[in-house]
Motif scaffolding. Structure first.
Motif, PDB file in Angstrom:
ATOM      1  N   ARG A  72       0.767  -1.294   0.049  1.00 51.39           N
ATOM      2  CA  ARG A  72      -0.076  -0.083   0.026  1.00 51.39           C
ATOM      3  C   ARG A  72       0.834   1.246   0.098  1.00 51.39           C
ATOM      4  O   ARG A  72       2.033   1.303   0.494  1.00 51.39           O
ATOM      5  N   LYS A  73       0.426   2.206  -0.841  1.00 51.51           N
ATOM      6  CA  LYS A  73       1.202   3.486  -0.593  1.00 51.51           C
ATOM      7  C   LYS A  73       0.678   4.489   0.424  1.00 51.51           C
ATOM      8  O   LYS A  73      -0.464   4.348   0.890  1.00 51.51           O
ATOM      9  N   ARG A  74       1.681   5.312   1.054  1.00 49.02           N
ATOM     10  CA  ARG A  74       1.411   6.008   2.150  1.00 49.02           C
ATOM     11  C   ARG A  74       0.386   7.091   1.485  1.00 49.02           C
ATOM     12  O   ARG A  74       0.464   7.720   0.494  1.00 49.02           O
ATOM     13  N   GLU A  75      -0.743   7.513   2.349  1.00 47.86           N
ATOM     14  CA  GLU A  75      -1.698   8.513   2.228  1.00 47.86           C
ATOM     15  C   GLU A  75      -1.030   9.946   2.208  1.00 47.86           C
ATOM     16  O   GLU A  75      -0.965  10.625   1.387  1.00 47.86           O
ATOM     17  N   LYS A  76      -0.207   9.981   3.401  1.00 47.56           N
ATOM     18  CA  LYS A  76       0.495  11.218   3.585  1.00 47.56           C
ATOM     19  C   LYS A  76       2.145  11.046   4.306  1.00 47.56           C
ATOM     20  O   LYS A  76       1.917   9.933   5.031  1.00 47.56           O
ATOM     21  N   PRO A  77       2.517  11.922   4.206  1.00 38.95           N
ATOM     22  CA  PRO A  77       4.035  11.620   4.891  1.00 38.95           C
ATOM     23  C   PRO A  77       3.799  11.402   6.438  1.00 38.95           C
ATOM     24  O   PRO A  77       2.662  11.973   6.906  1.00 38.95           O
ATOM     25  N   PRO A  78       4.613  10.708   7.024  1.00 38.02           N
ATOM     26  CA  PRO A  78       4.537  10.474   8.654  1.00 38.02           C
ATOM     27  C   PRO A  78       4.247  11.851   9.498  1.00 38.02           C
ATOM     28  O   PRO A  78       3.437  11.826  10.230  1.00 38.02           O
ATOM     29  N   THR A  79       5.042  12.779   9.288  1.00 37.18           N
ATOM     30  CA  THR A  79       5.083  14.107   9.901  1.00 37.18           C
ATOM     31  C   THR A  79       5.232  15.147   9.005  1.00 37.18           C
ATOM     32  O   THR A  79       6.066  15.024   7.951  1.00 37.18           O
ATOM     33  N   LYS A  80       4.637  16.259   9.336  1.00 36.06           N
ATOM     34  CA  LYS A  80       4.724  17.356   8.452  1.00 36.06           C
ATOM     35  C   LYS A  80       6.062  18.124   8.763  1.00 36.06           C
ATOM     36  O   LYS A  80       6.698  18.021   9.726  1.00 36.06           O
ATOM     37  N   LYS A  81       6.737  18.623   7.616  1.00 38.18           N
ATOM     38  CA  LYS A  81       7.969  19.119   7.546  1.00 38.18           C
ATOM     39  C   LYS A  81       7.983  20.371   8.633  1.00 38.18           C
ATOM     40  O   LYS A  81       7.262  21.333   8.518  1.00 38.18           O
ATOM     41  N   LEU A  82       8.722  20.523   9.587  1.00 40.49           N
ATOM     42  CA  LEU A  82       8.890  21.618  10.543  1.00 40.49           C
ATOM     43  C   LEU A  82       9.481  22.876   9.838  1.00 40.49           C
ATOM     44  O   LEU A  82       8.885  24.078  10.563  1.00 40.49           O
TER      45      LEU A  82
END
Length: 147
Positions: A82-92
């Motif tokens: 499965r492809k990730r829906e969104k990255p694990p955390t937003k870039k700070l």
């Protein structure tokens, strides 16, 4: 033991899997999944999970999971995952903030300090309101990227 998830490949799916294995296309995981599906095919070798696991040097649970994914979620997901829906955390930090941190690091340290430390940089970045809060580890990663 009766298999709960039976893999029945179409001719097209089989040819795609054979192509992946022959050319070693994609990641090692993808190639291993392709091998598992080929060996588990009812119309092909129809190996047991234990035999597949031994031949491919993986656990039987891995073989079971690939078979289950094939039956429940389809060929593409079983092969590619499965492809990730969104990255694990937003870039700070955005690019402009990173540039300001790098520029600050290249400049002179504040009076009373011989050199910039990561903690000092992090404190200064917050004092100058470049960002609301930042850890020294985030500063370290930013500086490390620029080498």
């Amino acid at each position: 033991m009766n298999k709960k998830y039976i893999v029945e490949l179409t001719a097209e799916e089989r040819s795609v899997l054979e192509e992946v294995v022959r050319r070693l296309q994609g990641s090692s995981r993808k190639v291993k999944r392709a091998n598992i599906l080929l060996k588990a095919d009812v119309g092909g070798p129809n190996w047991t999970d234990a035999k597949i696991a031994e031949a491919l040097d993986c656990r039987t649970k891995t073989v079971e999971n690939v078979r289950r994914r094939f039956v429940e979620q389809g060929f593409e997901i079983a092969l590619n995952g499965r492809k990730r829906e969104k990255p694990p955390t937003k870039k700070l930090l955005d690019g402009e903030q990173e540039a300001k941190i790098i520029a600050m690091r290249l400049g002179r340290p504040p009076a009373g300090y011989g050199k910039w430390t990561l903690r000092l940089l992090a404190r200064k970045v917050v004092e100058l309101e470049i960002v609301e809060a930042v850890s020294y580890q985030t500063v370290r990663r930013t500086l490390k990227k620029t080498g």
